[in-house]
Design a protein around this motif. Structure first.
Motif, PDB file in Angstrom:
ATOM      1  N   ASP A 110       0.868  -1.181   0.000  1.00 40.15           N
ATOM      2  CA  ASP A 110       0.000   0.000   0.000  1.00 40.15           C
ATOM      3  C   ASP A 110       0.907   1.235   0.000  1.00 40.15           C
ATOM      4  O   ASP A 110       1.709   1.438   0.906  1.00 40.15           O
ATOM      5  CB  ASP A 110      -0.880  -0.046   1.261  1.00 40.15           C
ATOM      6  CG  ASP A 110      -1.799   1.158   1.363  1.00 40.15           C
ATOM      7  OD1 ASP A 110      -1.326   2.299   1.165  1.00 40.15           O
ATOM      8  OD2 ASP A 110      -2.981   0.974   1.667  1.00 40.15           O
ATOM      9  N   HIS A 111       0.756   2.055  -1.039  1.00 37.61           N
ATOM     10  CA  HIS A 111       1.604   3.235  -1.258  1.00 37.61           C
ATOM     11  C   HIS A 111       1.603   4.199  -0.049  1.00 37.61           C
ATOM     12  O   HIS A 111       2.639   4.751   0.325  1.00 37.61           O
ATOM     13  CB  HIS A 111       1.057   3.934  -2.513  1.00 37.61           C
ATOM     14  CG  HIS A 111       1.752   5.165  -2.913  1.00 37.61           C
ATOM     15  ND1 HIS A 111       2.833   5.162  -3.761  1.00 37.61           N
ATOM     16  CD2 HIS A 111       1.537   6.463  -2.595  1.00 37.61           C
ATOM     17  CE1 HIS A 111       3.241   6.406  -3.952  1.00 37.61           C
ATOM     18  NE2 HIS A 111       2.470   7.213  -3.254  1.00 37.61           N
ATOM     19  N   ILE A 112       0.447   4.395   0.566  1.00 32.86           N
ATOM     20  CA  ILE A 112       0.317   5.366   1.655  1.00 32.86           C
ATOM     21  C   ILE A 112       1.071   4.898   2.896  1.00 32.86           C
ATOM     22  O   ILE A 112       1.785   5.672   3.549  1.00 32.86           O
ATOM     23  CB  ILE A 112      -1.178   5.583   2.001  1.00 32.86           C
ATOM     24  CG1 ILE A 112      -1.951   6.047   0.761  1.00 32.86           C
ATOM     25  CG2 ILE A 112      -1.355   6.577   3.138  1.00 32.86           C
ATOM     26  CD1 ILE A 112      -1.386   7.273   0.106  1.00 32.86           C
ATOM     27  N   ALA A 114       3.541   2.934   2.863  1.00 32.88           N
ATOM     28  CA  ALA A 114       4.969   2.991   2.525  1.00 32.88           C
ATOM     29  C   ALA A 114       5.514   4.412   2.682  1.00 32.88           C
ATOM     30  O   ALA A 114       6.678   4.596   3.079  1.00 32.88           O
ATOM     31  CB  ALA A 114       5.188   2.489   1.102  1.00 32.88           C
ATOM     32  N   HIS A 115       4.691   5.435   2.393  1.00 35.88           N
ATOM     33  CA  HIS A 115       5.168   6.830   2.539  1.00 35.88           C
ATOM     34  C   HIS A 115       5.665   7.090   3.962  1.00 35.88           C
ATOM     35  O   HIS A 115       6.692   7.724   4.154  1.00 35.88           O
ATOM     36  CB  HIS A 115       4.056   7.826   2.203  1.00 35.88           C
ATOM     37  CG  HIS A 115       4.158   8.402   0.818  1.00 35.88           C
ATOM     38  ND1 HIS A 115       5.315   8.939   0.316  1.00 35.88           N
ATOM     39  CD2 HIS A 115       3.227   8.525  -0.168  1.00 35.88           C
ATOM     40  CE1 HIS A 115       5.108   9.378  -0.915  1.00 35.88           C
ATOM     41  NE2 HIS A 115       3.846   9.124  -1.242  1.00 35.88           N
ATOM     42  N   VAL A 116       4.937   6.626   4.971  1.00 30.73           N
ATOM     43  CA  VAL A 116       5.389   6.899   6.343  1.00 30.73           C
ATOM     44  C   VAL A 116       6.565   6.008   6.741  1.00 30.73           C
ATOM     45  O   VAL A 116       7.220   6.260   7.734  1.00 30.73           O
ATOM     46  CB  VAL A 116       4.289   6.813   7.427  1.00 30.73           C
ATOM     47  CG1 VAL A 116       3.457   8.049   7.465  1.00 30.73           C
ATOM     48  CG2 VAL A 116       3.446   5.589   7.315  1.00 30.73           C
ATOM     49  N   VAL A 146       1.257  13.273   4.179  1.00 34.83           N
ATOM     50  CA  VAL A 146       0.870  14.518   3.508  1.00 34.83           C
ATOM     51  C   VAL A 146       1.324  14.434   2.050  1.00 34.83           C
ATOM     52  O   VAL A 146       2.460  14.760   1.730  1.00 34.83           O
ATOM     53  CB  VAL A 146       1.483  15.759   4.215  1.00 34.83           C
ATOM     54  CG1 VAL A 146       0.645  16.174   5.408  1.00 34.83           C
ATOM     55  CG2 VAL A 146       2.925  15.531   4.675  1.00 34.83           C
ATOM     56  N   SER A 147       0.417  13.982   1.185  1.00 34.69           N
ATOM     57  CA  SER A 147       0.834  13.801  -0.213  1.00 34.69           C
ATOM     58  C   SER A 147      -0.132  14.509  -1.145  1.00 34.69           C
ATOM     59  O   SER A 147      -1.020  15.236  -0.710  1.00 34.69           O
ATOM     60  CB  SER A 147       0.906  12.304  -0.527  1.00 34.69           C
ATOM     61  OG  SER A 147      -0.391  11.785  -0.636  1.00 34.69           O
ATOM     62  N   GLY A 148       0.038  14.252  -2.439  1.00 32.27           N
ATOM     63  CA  GLY A 148      -0.826  14.882  -3.421  1.00 32.27           C
ATOM     64  C   GLY A 148      -2.248  14.328  -3.374  1.00 32.27           C
ATOM     65  O   GLY A 148      -3.199  15.004  -3.736  1.00 32.27           O
ATOM     66  N   LEU A 310       9.117  12.461  -2.029  1.00 33.66           N
ATOM     67  CA  LEU A 310       8.263  12.267  -3.199  1.00 33.66           C
ATOM     68  C   LEU A 310       8.217  10.779  -3.538  1.00 33.66           C
ATOM     69  O   LEU A 310       8.954   9.988  -2.945  1.00 33.66           O
ATOM     70  CB  LEU A 310       8.806  13.083  -4.381  1.00 33.66           C
ATOM     71  CG  LEU A 310       8.689  14.609  -4.207  1.00 33.66           C
ATOM     72  CD1 LEU A 310       9.471  15.329  -5.274  1.00 33.66           C
ATOM     73  CD2 LEU A 310       7.233  15.055  -4.230  1.00 33.66           C
ATOM     74  N   ASP A 311       7.348  10.427  -4.491  1.00 30.71           N
ATOM     75  CA  ASP A 311       7.177   9.002  -4.825  1.00 30.71           C
ATOM     76  C   ASP A 311       8.501   8.356  -5.224  1.00 30.71           C
ATOM     77  O   ASP A 311       9.247   8.905  -6.030  1.00 30.71           O
ATOM     78  CB  ASP A 311       6.142   8.870  -5.947  1.00 30.71           C
ATOM     79  CG  ASP A 311       4.745   9.163  -5.435  1.00 30.71           C
ATOM     80  OD1 ASP A 311       4.572   9.293  -4.199  1.00 30.71           O
ATOM     81  OD2 ASP A 311       3.821   9.255  -6.261  1.00 30.71           O
ATOM     82  N   ASN A 312       8.767   7.206  -4.636  1.00 30.40           N
ATOM     83  CA  ASN A 312      10.014   6.480  -4.897  1.00 30.40           C
ATOM     84  C   ASN A 312       9.771   5.008  -4.587  1.00 30.40           C
ATOM     85  O   ASN A 312       8.772   4.650  -3.953  1.00 30.40           O
ATOM     86  CB  ASN A 312      11.139   7.046  -4.014  1.00 30.40           C
ATOM     87  CG  ASN A 312      10.884   6.804  -2.544  1.00 30.40           C
ATOM     88  OD1 ASN A 312      11.236   5.755  -1.994  1.00 30.40           O
ATOM     89  ND2 ASN A 312      10.211   7.746  -1.870  1.00 30.40           N
TER      90      ASN A 312
HETATM   91 ZN    ZN Z   1       2.911   9.291  -3.043  1.00 28.56          ZN
END
Ligand code: ZN
Ligand code: KG4
Length: 325
Positions: A110-112, A114-116, A146-148, A310-312
């Protein structure tokens, strides 16, 4: 364990190799952003077609930079949600084929979440070492995304246990930045530009209030975006000084709410650790204000290295290790 991570949820095509969820051997990102700029937002069809042409070279480069062959990878991880369906399809199809051909496990991420995770990765090789040794964040923690596309607060007890505490009821914070950028006639995405302008702005008679939604940890950013629109419509022309002051006032109002809700979430869960992730985690005012105000409450705040805001795919491969465990 060496995991190849693949991220194709939006306009970035990214691949990375991460060892044991921490050590980043390679982190390659290409973006089709330049092709979307003239439309003022991401065009899904353009994004997915560019994913198709970029995916293979990006993965080959990530393996080369890590100095590994395909058969030396232990598992492949891929973003499966949320994102643009066409873009996701390219990454997930490639990852499934890679996993089948190499006979390695496939880990769905899950991308979200993974962001944290980005703050738990080792700093990139080319980044100067911080003056002071900074320990790794520890769980349990509060996670602010806090993303797009998202603005959410989670109570993270373990990497398998994320509990949603609050989220936006309308626009995401990055989306609000980008829409305000459009109102101000700035390039897309407006977020980083508004951040830069705000550093030159000051407190003035301009006032924009961001909804507080007391008694909840939910957010709302569409009202303040409309307030900026109405203000701009009333002006005959906007001088450069006025532009900086608009950016300053908007940024201070939204950062105020992000800081206040994050600190409340920490208090509510008695957490002493706050981890922040997503594109807006690159914001200078958010980094300064959240660090200072959380410190007053005895809370340690962790922001990812800029390369991981940013996305990576490093965050995908890193987080996947814990899912696999
Ligand atoms: Zn993202
Ligand atoms: O996390 P991300 O790469 O994509 C999503 O998963 O959505 O975040 C992109 C968002 C954009 O809305 C962009 O304007 C915003 O992050 N952004 C910023 C800054 N840098 C990127 N917003 C405010 N200040 C910045 N410095």
């Amino acid at each position: 364990m060496r995991i190849l991570g693949i991220e194709t949820s939006c306009d970035e095509t990214a691949a990375a190799v991460v060892v044991k969820g921490q050590k980043v051997l390679s982190n390659v990102v290409v973006s089709s952003l330049a092709e979307h700029k003239k439309y003022g937002g991401i065009i899904p069809e353009i994004a997915s077609r560019r994913q198709l042409t970029c995916i293979k070279p990006v993965i080959d480069t990530a393996l080369n930079e890590a100095g590994l062959r395909q058969d030396q990878i232990d598992a492949v991880a891929v973003t499966v949600t949320p994102g643009l369906i066409g873009s996701l399809l390219v990454g997930t199809s490639f990852a499934r084929a890679f996993s089948w051909a190499a006979d390695k496990p496939l880990i769905e991420v899950d991308h979200i979440k993974a962001h944290v995770y980005a703050s738990f990765l080792d700093a990139p090789k080319n980044q100067p070492k911080p003056a002071k040794h900074r320990p790794r964040p520890e769980l349990p923690a509060v996670g602010l995304v806090v993303s797009g596309g998202h603005t959410s607060l989670y109570h993270i007890r373990s990497f398998q246990n994320y509990q949603l505490m609050g989220q936006t009821r309308d626009d995401a914070i990055g989306e609000a930045y980008d829409k305000v950028g459009r109102i101000l006639n700035l390039d897309y995405p407006g977020g980083p530009i508004i951040d830069r302008l705000a550093q030159k702005g000051k407190k003035s008679e301009i006032q924009f209030t961001c909804a507080r939604l007391p008694d909840t940890l939910d957010f709302s950013f569409s009202g303040i975006k409309t307030a900026v629109l109405y203000y701009v419509r009333q002006q005959k022309n906007i001088t450069p000084t006025q532009l900086n002051d608009i950016a300053y006032t908007f940024q201070h109002s939204v950062v105020d709410v992000l800081v206040q809700k994050s600190v409340s979430a920490c208090r509510k869960t008695k957490s002493k650790t706050l981890v922040v992730g997503g594109g807006v985690a690159a914001n200078q005012t958010l980094r300064q204000r959240l660090t200072a105000e959380a410190a007053e409450q005895g809370i340690n705040v962790y922001f990812p290295a800029m390369a991981y805001c940013l996305d990576n795919a490093a965050m995908i491969a890193g987080y996947a290790y814990h899912i696999h465990q």
